[in-house]
Every structure is written in structure tokens, then in C-alpha cells.
Design an enzyme around this catalytic site. Structure first.
Site, PDB file in Angstrom:
ATOM      1  N   ASN A   7       0.879  -1.177   0.000  1.00 27.84           N
ATOM      2  CA  ASN A   7       0.000   0.000   0.000  1.00 27.84           C
ATOM      3  C   ASN A   7       0.912   1.221   0.000  1.00 27.84           C
ATOM      4  O   ASN A   7       1.490   1.585   1.019  1.00 27.84           O
ATOM      5  CB  ASN A   7      -0.880  -0.036   1.253  1.00 27.84           C
ATOM      6  N   ARG A  90      -2.553  -2.107  -3.459  1.00 29.09           N
ATOM      7  CA  ARG A  90      -3.754  -1.290  -3.295  1.00 29.09           C
ATOM      8  C   ARG A  90      -3.664  -0.138  -4.301  1.00 29.09           C
ATOM      9  O   ARG A  90      -2.647   0.568  -4.352  1.00 29.09           O
ATOM     10  CB  ARG A  90      -3.797  -0.714  -1.888  1.00 29.09           C
ATOM     11  N   HIS A 179     -12.808   2.986  -0.017  1.00 28.86           N
ATOM     12  CA  HIS A 179     -12.834   1.959   1.035  1.00 28.86           C
ATOM     13  C   HIS A 179     -13.546   0.696   0.540  1.00 28.86           C
ATOM     14  O   HIS A 179     -14.057  -0.089   1.349  1.00 28.86           O
ATOM     15  CB  HIS A 179     -13.580   2.444   2.303  1.00 28.86           C
ATOM     16  N   ARG A 240     -11.200  15.739   7.447  1.00 26.00           N
ATOM     17  CA  ARG A 240     -11.976  16.160   6.266  1.00 26.00           C
ATOM     18  C   ARG A 240     -13.386  16.584   6.661  1.00 26.00           C
ATOM     19  O   ARG A 240     -13.995  15.975   7.539  1.00 26.00           O
ATOM     20  CB  ARG A 240     -12.080  14.993   5.267  1.00 26.00           C
ATOM     21  N   GLU A 383      -8.081  -5.205   5.107  1.00 31.70           N
ATOM     22  CA  GLU A 383      -7.932  -4.901   3.685  1.00 31.70           C
ATOM     23  C   GLU A 383      -6.762  -5.671   3.072  1.00 31.70           C
ATOM     24  O   GLU A 383      -6.827  -6.101   1.923  1.00 31.70           O
ATOM     25  CB  GLU A 383      -7.737  -3.384   3.497  1.00 31.70           C
TER      26      GLU A 383
END
Ligand code: ADP
Length: 395
Positions: A7, A90, A179, A240, A383
Site C-alpha cells: 500500500n 492497493r 474503502h 476532512r 484490507e
């Protein structure tokens, strides 16, 4: 087969080496400050952790150092690189081109590059990581697993914005969602734990980490999700803003003298619970601040919980019902107070939280009472394992 999962960010690289038969993690770690100075944290399972400062001028140097540590006689976990059967990467944005994971051929890489403008902070870094692995492990199959792919089943009514249609037709402006690897893994795992088929369930997954999104999964397929063209839309997150009136951008730019891109940086990096509280983006710090009587931290958390609850309500409508609501990722898995506070809005669905069952961290379990009409579960996301599984399936 042993699968290396990568990743890659702009200045960092996370990795895990996973044995696909046992699904055990053989080693995992993190390269940080790539291109600045360089720091490696390498954790081989069953051996001592290694932390070193080492020059990493670029991502190829970082991957090279990771491979050296994986094969090191003392802190390594394999005797040679030939034991790595495949690499799973990823990739953040696959646009409309990728509805599933795929082998990274030269043609596919060209197509991913075309998605770069949709995720300028993430995709170029992902591609650099892929390039580095191809150089250092020639001949080893490389697979791309996209954050957006799971959401490609969304119907048009869920992914179109209320904008002139040519923006979609010409520039591909639409909701993509992110996601996806986590929402897919968690919704399937929830079905497995309950002994049901994903095709028979309506699931809402709340992925609440630093970034956060909610996904409606009907009969195993994503039908709506809260992030949009970029990961800025939807929930209030660590830093965010999530949803807001788009007119705020021009208004704030006018008041502060900031450019549009500076305002966007504020929305991405200085907003969310961090900006609202002035304390931290981390829920542990916010919980502590609330205990000390910090009103802004309390307002930030109350607003955060309320937004999640509103999205759950919207997705109950989208699916005409819900069987299971799952909490996952850093805050979702670990913060009992957060789960309880969100579920307090869901009495109308017949949700009844069992406080004893909810008092836990990071365990797979149902946290509602036996009588609760809708089940609420904690399902820790994984993940990396999902990427490793997809990688093995493709090679
Ligand atoms: P990401 O992968 O998006 O960086 P994670 O899923 O690891 O994020 O989530 C990180 C966040 O999870 C932290 O910022 C923190 O707010 C939250 N978190 C982690 N542990 C706990 C905890 N024990 N209690 C509350 N929140 C936690």
C-alpha cells in the site's frame, strides 16, 4: 503461496507478507519519509521488531530495503525472494474502467494512469510502488486491487450528481466511492459470521477510521456509498469536512483571501473533528477532552455521530430496510461510546445495544440484544487479507 501486499503512499509504504494457505501474516511493516530521509519499521511475526533509519531516496530504494529485511537471516521470514509468488497492490482510483481486481499488465497500467487526475494525491504514488516492485521482482505477477471497484455496481441514480450531464459524459464527474475493499470484506465476513449468504442480506457498513465512509450493501453488492468523486464527501472525518454547501468554498475564499485550492486543502486537512474541536483528529484525544469538559470537542463528536446516523437512515431508505449494521476501522472497531452514541438514533429501527457486548475492542461480535430487530456488529476490517485473496485468485 506467499503474497506481498503493498500500500504505497506519496512518502510512505505499508507492506504485509501473507501466507495465502494459512492466511497468517508472516511479516508486516512501514517505510516512512521516503524521499526525505527514510525510516523502516519491520515486524516479523514471532521475532523482534526492527526499527532503523536508512536512506530512502525513492520508492525503489524503499521496496529494496523491505525485500532485504524479508530475506534477512536474522529478522527475515523467507529464505529467498523466489518464495514470493505474487504482489498485490492497493490502487485508490480505478475510475469506471475497473469493476474488479486485475493483473497489472502494461496496458492496464496505462489505463490506471488515465485515472490519475481523479486521485492526484494517491494514484501516482500507487503506480510508483508498482513500478518499483516490477523492477525488483521481474516476472512475479503483480495485481491491482482498487478502492473504487466494489462500488461499480451502484445504480446511476446513486452515482450521478445534480450537475449538467456533460460533466459526467465528458469528464467522468460522478460518485465513485472508496474503502471498497473494506466494505466488501466486512459485509461478506458479517454474513459468514451469521451463517447467511451475502445475497440474502441488506448490510450497512460504517468504516470509521481516519477517513470514514458508509456503504449500503444489498444482496452482496454496493448500491450506495457516502464518498464521492474524491474521498472528501460524506461523513465528517478526522481532518476532512465531508458534505457541505458548495457555496461555502467561494464564501470562505472571499472572507479569508485564500485561493480555491487553499480552501480545499483546509477542507481535506484542517477540518473534520480536528478543525471543529481544535484538539485532535484522534477520537481517543477527543474523548479525553470531553471528559475534561471541552465543549468544542463534545460538539465535534455530537455532530460526527449525528452525521453517521443520518447516513444510516438514508441507506435504510435506499435498500428499503436493513438486516445488519457493521462497525469497522480504527474508531468503529475500538470506540464503544461512539457505537453506542450512533445507535441511540436508531431506536426506530428496533436497534437495542447490549452494553456488555458492546464493551469491547476490535473483536468480531454482535453487540445488540437477542431481541434487537436489526443486528449491529463489530467486524474488524482486513484490507490486506482481502488484497491477498484477490491476488491469489488472479494468479
Ligand atoms: P486509517 O487506516 O484511515 O489511517 P484507522 O482505521 O487505523 O485509520 O483508524 C485510525 C483512527 O481510529 C485514529 O485516528 C483514532 O481516531 C481511531 N482509534 C483508534 N483506536 C481507538 C480507540 N481505542 N478508541 C477510539 N478511537 C480509536
Amino acid at each position: 503461496m506467499k503474497v506481498l501486499v503493498i500500500n504505497c503512499g506519496s512518502s510512505s509504504l505499508k507492506y504485509q507478507l501473507i501466507d495465502s494457505e494459512s492466511e497468517n501474516v508472516l511479516a508486516k511493516g512501514l517505510c516512512e519519509r521516503i524521499g526525505i530521509d527514510g525510516r523502516l519499521t519491520h515486524k516479523p511475526t514471532g521475532k523482534d521488531k526492527v526499527e532503523i533509519e536508512a536512506p530512502m531516496p525513492d520508492h525503489t530504494a524503499a521496496v529494496s530495503l523491505v525485500l532485504q529485511h524479508l530475506t534477512d537471516p536474522v529478522c527475515g521470514v523467507i529464505s529467498s525472494l523466489s518464495e514470493i509468488g505474487a504482489v498485490g497492490h492497493r490502487v485508490v482510483h480505478g475510475g469506471e474502467k475497473f469493476a474488479a481486481s486485475t493483473l497489472l499488465t502494461d496496458e492496464v497500467l496505462e489505463q490506471i494512469e488515465k485515472c490519475n487526475e481523479l486521485a492526484p494525491l494517491h494514484n501516482p504514488a500507487n503506480l510508483i510502488g508498482i513500478d518499483a516492485c516490477k523492477k525488483l521482482m521481474p516476472g512475479v505477477p503483480q495485481v491491482g486491487v482498487f478502492d473504487t471497484a466494489f462500488h461499480q455496481t451502484m445504480p446511476k441514480k446513486a452515482f450521478l450528481y445534480g450537475l449538467p450531464i456533460e460533466y459526467y459524459e465528458k469528464y467522468a464527474v460522478r460518485r465513485y466511492g472508496f474503502h471498497g475493499t473494506s466494505h466488501s470484506y466486512v459485509s461478506k465476513r458479517a454474513a459468514e459470521i451469521l451463517g447467511k449468504k451475502p445475497e440474502d442480506l441488506k448490510v450497512i457498513v460504517c468504516h470509521l477510521g481516519n477517513g470514514a465512509s458508509v456503504c449500503a450493501v444489498k444482496n452482496g453488492k454496493s448500491v450506495d456509498t457516502s464518498m464521492g468523486l474524491t474521498p472528501l464527501e460524506g461523513l465528517i472525518m478526522g481532518t476532512r469536512s465531508g458534505d457541505l454547501d458548495p457555496a461555502i468554498l467561494e464564501f470562505v475564499a472571499g472572507k479569508t483571501g485564500m485561493s480555491l485550492s487553499e480552501v480545499l486543502t483546509v477542507l481535506n486537512k484542517k477540518s473534520g473533528v480536528l478543525g471543529m474541536s481544535g484538539v485532535s483528529s484522534d477520537f481517543r484525544d477527543l474523548d479525553a477532552a470531553v471528559k475534561e469538559g471541552n465543549q468544542k470537542a463534545k460538539d465535534a463528536l455530537d455532530t460526527y455521530y449525528y452525521r453517521v446516523a443520518k447516513y444510516i437512515g438514508a441507506y435504510v431508505a435506499a435498500m428499503n430496510g436493513v438486516d445488519v449494521i457493521c462497525f469497522t476501522a480504527g474508531a468503529g472497531e475500538n470506540d464503544a461510546h461512539l457505537r453506542k452514541s450512533i445507535c441511540e438514533y436508531l431506536g426506530y429501527l428496533g436497534v437495542e445495544i447490549d452494553d456488555e457486548k458492546n464493551a469491547c475492542r476490535g473483536e468480531e461480535r454482535v453487540i445488540t440484544t437477542d431481541d434487537s430487530k436489526v443486528k449491529v456488529m463489530i467486524v474488524p476490517t482486513n484490507e490486506e487479507l482481502a488484497i491477498a485473496r484477490d491476488t491469489v485468485a488472479l494468479v
